[in-house]
Scaffold this active site. Sequence first.
Site, short mmCIF file in Angstrom:
data_model
loop_
_atom_site.label_atom_id
_atom_site.label_comp_id
_atom_site.label_asym_id
_atom_site.label_seq_id
_atom_site.Cartn_x
_atom_site.Cartn_y
_atom_site.Cartn_z
N TRP A 238 0.91 -1.10 -0.11
CA TRP A 238 -0.04 0.09 -0.15
C TRP A 238 1.04 1.43 0.04
CZ3 TRP A 238 -0.41 4.28 3.44
CH2 TRP A 238 -1.27 5.13 3.47
N HIS A 239 1.86 1.18 0.69
CA HIS A 239 2.90 2.33 0.70
C HIS A 239 3.45 2.59 -0.57
CE1 HIS A 239 2.16 1.52 5.28
NE2 HIS A 239 2.62 3.00 5.35
N GLY A 240 3.74 1.67 -1.14
CA GLY A 240 4.45 2.17 -2.56
C GLY A 240 4.85 0.82 -3.56
#
Length: 389
Positions: A238-240
């Site tokens: 989700w973060h990258g």
Amino acid sequence: MGILFLFKYYNFFNDSIFGLLTDWGIRMTLPNFDLLLPVGISFYTFQAVGYTIDVYRGDIKSEKHFGIYALFVSFFPQLVAGPIERAVNLLPQFKETKKIDYAQAAQGIKLMIWGYFMKIVVADRLAIYVNSVYGIPEYHSSITLFIATIFFAFQIYCDFAGYSNIAIGCAKIMGFDLMTNFRRPYFAQSCAEFWSRWHISLSTWFKDYVYIPLGGNRVGTTKNYRNILITFVISGLWHGANWTFVIWGGLNGLYQVLFKILKISPKRKTENTEFNFIYIGNLILTFVLISFSWIFFRANTFTDALVIIERMFTVAGNLFIGDKSSFAYSVFAIIVLMLKEGYDEFFPNGNLFFKSTKKSVRFISYSLVIILILLLGVFDGGQFIYFQF
């Protein structure tokens, strides 16, 4: 979710899958898209997904007024970096008549002031040193890389928690209550407790919409560990769209599993001396493990992360300080931060400084913070780190 995948993950999966197929002798290619990533897309997408799932489950009724629903998805204080609000909390507030309340507005302004201190004085000041070290890790010694990693642990916390405080404070001035997103995470005594204090809106989102539907802890031990690892790997993604984030998420999931296996759990702070030593030990261990995982989060590439870890334990040398005054300001800012957070943690009912019963003391305390912002703040710093997510 399809929109999020197209903008954020298509190129990552395209390169990864077809790179793997090429290694197997299968030549297939699809073009990459050079798309501009909308600011905060992960945040408002997850907020919309949470609403959809809640309606599907019957936990809430669907919102019939499109304007109110659109406002829920695009509420400007928390639009680009959270907190990721729940429909059950925020939607009803849009149907209430709002009037300026002095006490609530004052509380909001105080939150914003402290948020600006965290962002401008701590995070952006630390970023100067961290960027100079992590930009060329192959030129730095172990002690420098250790200090830069510790600095980044505080940088990302103050950058993100600072934004959350500003967003929550801004909404509060207008009469809206957003959920608390951080609760002094570096005083956690286990990795599980850390994630109950860090980015709470996202942690609870993954718990409610991923972890529990997988079976949570209502299944056997092995499956419970599997559920934890899956949840954290997805959280990392989700973060990258980068393998460094996937490894960061998997590493934090592994910490959770190991803490469960070793039965490391929080101890109360006010028992006897033995328990105090256990408390301090758990606190330090948790901070070290979390800080180590931040290496993968901050490193520009997976190769850089490996270089940093290798040099941390093999390359002796002098400490790189850079600009001495900026380095000193950074240390001073961390000390001020931890003094306030330590007081809030250990004396929740205290009445000194910001919590004083005397208006004059509170006024002086916040005035000093404003002075520190004006004197030590970095006003040409970059954007918030989490804007890219």
